[in-house]
Scaffold this motif. Structure first.
Motif, PDB file in Angstrom:
ATOM      1  N   LEU A   1      38.676  43.859  69.364  1.00 28.51           N
ATOM      2  CA  LEU A   1      38.304  44.672  68.102  1.00 28.51           C
ATOM      3  C   LEU A   1      38.763  44.185  67.386  1.00 28.51           C
ATOM      4  O   LEU A   1      38.457  44.974  66.087  1.00 28.51           O
ATOM      5  N   GLY A   2      40.461  45.401  68.035  1.00 34.03           N
ATOM      6  CA  GLY A   2      40.994  45.814  66.647  1.00 34.03           C
ATOM      7  C   GLY A   2      40.888  47.602  66.901  1.00 34.03           C
ATOM      8  O   GLY A   2      40.374  48.279  67.829  1.00 34.03           O
ATOM      9  N   GLY A   3      42.296  48.286  67.030  1.00 32.46           N
ATOM     10  CA  GLY A   3      42.290  49.792  67.049  1.00 32.46           C
ATOM     11  C   GLY A   3      42.394  49.766  68.075  1.00 32.46           C
ATOM     12  O   GLY A   3      42.531  51.374  68.922  1.00 32.46           O
TER      13      GLY A   3
ATOM     14  N   ASN B   1      43.093  51.945  61.923  1.00 35.45           N
ATOM     15  CA  ASN B   1      43.529  51.363  60.370  1.00 35.45           C
ATOM     16  C   ASN B   1      44.600  51.794  60.307  1.00 35.45           C
ATOM     17  O   ASN B   1      45.421  51.663  58.402  1.00 35.45           O
ATOM     18  N   GLY B   2      46.107  53.134  60.318  1.00 36.72           N
ATOM     19  CA  GLY B   2      46.920  52.929  60.059  1.00 36.72           C
ATOM     20  C   GLY B   2      46.361  54.259  58.492  1.00 36.72           C
ATOM     21  O   GLY B   2      48.005  54.224  58.436  1.00 36.72           O
ATOM     22  N   ASN B   3      45.408  54.604  58.789  1.00 39.91           N
ATOM     23  CA  ASN B   3      44.936  56.019  57.124  1.00 39.91           C
ATOM     24  C   ASN B   3      44.286  56.557  58.433  1.00 39.91           C
ATOM     25  O   ASN B   3      43.363  57.631  57.649  1.00 39.91           O
ATOM     26  N   GLY B   4      44.654  56.618  59.597  1.00 39.87           N
ATOM     27  CA  GLY B   4      43.720  58.289  60.355  1.00 39.87           C
ATOM     28  C   GLY B   4      42.593  58.089  60.438  1.00 39.87           C
ATOM     29  O   GLY B   4      41.338  59.061  60.416  1.00 39.87           O
ATOM     30  N   GLY B   5      41.966  56.761  60.431  1.00 38.51           N
ATOM     31  CA  GLY B   5      40.841  56.910  60.595  1.00 38.51           C
ATOM     32  C   GLY B   5      40.017  56.980  61.771  1.00 38.51           C
ATOM     33  O   GLY B   5      40.322  57.141  62.425  1.00 38.51           O
TER      34      GLY B   5
END
Lengths: 381, 381, 381
Positions: free
Chosen positions: A57-59, C300-304
């Motif tokens: 699903l991503g992440g 998301n590479g942004n600390g999501g």
């Protein structure tokens, strides 16, 4: 779009693949004429039928959702949500509890048609739980906490032995070292398991096993009912491969905790040696063996014959201990597997099994031998 | 990526497609007031619900894996592994035994809502087996050896009538000649079938049929229990098409082998004529009729009305022979089918059925007529 | 090829997507010690397991085919054929009857783990039928005629309470006004429902509810058997959202028609307020709330951190009327939902429920409170 028997779609960190499995089994069971079991002779069945999907699903989040549809009913098999980050993998849902190498090897990539006798006899099955795995270099460490299989937890079933009153739980762990020296892959494994039956203790446990043939519904080994509050079990795994040759051996001890009575310990184990006649190497990954991918599949325009492999296995089970007489088996198994193209196999197995203290009598004898011939067509993607 | 209701993915010799089917049925059954069956009047159901996949693995190997999920249970329908080479096709798994043209035509491409009365009455069903087909020019030859349906073989069921003790088997063959003269397709078929019930003979057989409406669970024709050891049956098929016109007729004889008693022979047959009002030709391939692909589907931007077809059928069944009084039916059937877009159809059927020796009495009469109106929405990809 | 958790394939007016759902639930139920129900304490289950597909066939025709496979059985959920033209949508098959906002909101996009008590207590379920929807601007109007759920219509079940003798039917309608003022979405809904049980009236009806925890199979509220010939029910819906804030409230009245006795009316309703802590807006479309799509998903590479939302809900149910004593509940519910990536959520819920006239006694008391903690992992694509 990749391809693993069926297409693998991906987009960014997300992916999806449909999964399916078919296994048709047939077999012959020859027992002494005095065995009064009607399941001797020819039998056949749809052994496994699966449909599902898996994806990401991503992440780092992913899933597997696979249902078993044979025998006119619905069972979830691997059906979980996963999260992977670096060397860590967390899995939540219906899954195996790292019980043993033979149990963890896929049924369409195994060396013989049915797993070692102890795996069924000791009740290995997928259960609902939370597991953590750590992989680094030659080390694989796995641990988890589990309740019961989702059938036994089904909300529609009730009473002490199922449904919402089932509060059993267990803790399981396994550690594998898998060093590789040149072309030689080695595998050393240890696993330990503890389970508290809680309310399930109101009903007795039973340990039993078929004669290396699932089409037959006759349990020649059977512990009978045992009033128990829990189980401890642990196993040792030694395996390896070198080119087309592989070998594997395991020992597994199950101790049944009985209130007010001495605890019996059952033991099962096997040793096997296998060889890929057509020269391929059996795959090994993540602490288990995989299948053989044919170097020359049928229809490759080059007279390809697919991959051919043979296995010899000795499979021992002893369920006699303390006052329990569950019987013993010494099975001599030979298997021939043909993989014409990837994801498709044909299996031909022969076994001679010697029983002592069998639960099914041959006249008045409980010590005798049976012969088994089994064949299977199997497809998995 | 092709498209057949759902996408068809291919890569090299491999391919994959998801399959699904929905059929919703409703109907009205009008019988004499004196018929004490409560199923008269309105009824409706989910007739079929299927999910699965089919594909190729390369090297000529392929598979179909489709499960039927209506009526709260799981049944395998076409679920097999296949191998095709030149004019030969080998199929291993759950499949039809080439019983008759009407049985082999798909239920979403048939001319009327329910197949000829003899197909259900004589117990046609998919069974586990190995079949070989040979196709060359106008000739199609099919033969196979089969055990039983996978439900009856399910390992969890036991006893003489199922599970691992079921060792019944049968041999089936069919030959079709399908010459084409200009626009005229002809079809001549013969099939023969032999089955030994073996241990299943411990339970009696029963032959029965509903009144051309599956939403109703009432069997107006019923042979009652017959102690039997086997069955022989054979059929004759005559069919053809010319442009939008098609016709079909079959006769099928079933002989029930009884130990120590004279063997009764039942007969069923039908004749039909159909016409595609919108001018399309009903497809014909591999020894069976297919559906009608609309030349002007709804929503084609051209005022498309889809395809409309009508069928008239006479459906006869006689299960009176020797001492068996299973009853007879003479059914007059009219069907209107609308195919707005490919893979979707709406069916409206009317039948008047005259019974003699019906198993359900109308007061004290067993000879009377019933009227049936049925409608269906169906989707298949 | 688009992507909605799994790939969405399209070609011309046709499309296809595989669907799947997994929900794992666990919970703790604390009741007074004197409650003699064994389901108190810890419980867990596979709550939902779904597999299916949805797509378009072209010409405005489409379908959804989804089966529920938890609890070892097969149920059809949304399984219908649809036709859309302009502002009109026609749906034929197994589907919801526009019962209430809370019932129509998806179980993987709801604000709390289990729907309002009245939705189960009043027997809301999908049924086989034909529905028409009209959408224009702020207006959504829905109406349909329905028979029963496909289980109750299954051909294999027979007798007055199921199968081919089940001729119950009902008529349902709902109208929604959904004006939007700037960022403020409003929702006003009314629904009305009438059902005639016909032959089902031979068996009594029963209205009951679990304690906000489906893993538990204990019905603290229970009307007992009511001899009834039909039901009328109607509901009022008020809801809205403004940025990360949303609110919803409903009232629903169910009147059970009893022959020769005064008709009892049960009432259920809830009010809730919710907030997305991470600032996203809960989606709203076609007369129902949807889920929250994380603005900053995990990985998301942004600390999501994904999306975090909280809900407070008061859930009331009163099944005491006339001579019926079904009990009342006042439930105070708090829910925390984490959506790390789209299509995946983790749910943590707490509820305190005060009962009067509970069906399960605490010693001799029927008025007492219970505490519930529930958690869920859920995936839906």
């Amino acid at each position: 779009v990749g391809w693993k028997g069926s297409p693998v779609f991906s987009k960014g960190g997300a992916s999806f693949k449909v999964k399916g499995r078919i296994q048709y089994d047939a077999g012959l069971l020859r027992a002494p004429d005095s065995v009064m079991d009607r399941a001797t002779g020819y039998s056949n069945e749809l052994r496994r039928l699966r449909l599902g999907g898996e994806g990401q699903l991503g992440g780092g989040f992913g899933y597997k959702l696979e249902v078993e549809l044979s025998d006119n009913k619905v069972d979830a098999v691997d059906t979980y949500i996963s999260y992977e980050r670096g060397k860590w993998l967390v899995t939540l849902g219906n899954q195996n509890q790292f019980q043993s190498l033979d149990e963890l090897v896929g049924d369409t990539t195994g060396s013989v048609m049915e797993r070692a006798a102890f795996t069924d006899a000791f009740g290995f099955e997928r259960r609902l739980g939370l597991a953590v795995q750590y992989r680094s270099g030659i080390v694989l460490a796995q641990a988890g906490i589990f309740s019961d299989n989702i059938d036994a937890l089904a909300n529609s079933s009730d009473g002490p032995n199922g449904g919402d009153e089932n509060n059993s739980y267990g803790i399981d762990g396994r550690i594998v070292l898998a060093p590789k020296f040149g072309d030689t892959q080695l595998h050393f494994g240890l696993s330990g398991h503890w389970r508290d039956l809680q309310r399930l203790a109101e009903n007795p446990q039973r340990y039993r096993q078929r004669p290396f043939l699932h089409t037959v519904n006759s349990y020649f080994l059977n512990s009978g009912d045992i009033a128990a509050t829990g189980e401890n079990h642990y196993g040792v795994e030694l395996a390896g491969s070198h080119g087309p040759l592989w070998w594997a051996g395991e020992g597994h001890w199950l101790r049944v905790r009985r209130p007010g009575l001495a605890d019996p310990t059952f033991f099962g184990g096997y040793g096997e040696i296998g060889y890929v006649l057509t020269g391929e190497t059996r795959s090994y990954k993540n602490g288990i063996f995989g299948g053989v991918k044919p170097a020359n599949p049928v229809g490759n325009g080059n007279g390809g014959l697919g991959a051919w492999q043979v296995t010899l296995r000795y499979d021992y089970l002893d369920m006699n201990d303390r006052d329990i007489v569950g019987g013993t088996q010494k099975a001599y198994i030979a298997a021939l597997v043909w993989t014409p193209v990837e994801y498709l196999r044909f299996n031909l197995n022969y076994a001679h099994i010697n029983y002592t203290d069998a639960a099914i009598l041959a006249g008045s004898r409980s010590n005798y031998g049976v012969n088994v011939l089994g064949w299977r067509a199997e497809l998995d993607f």
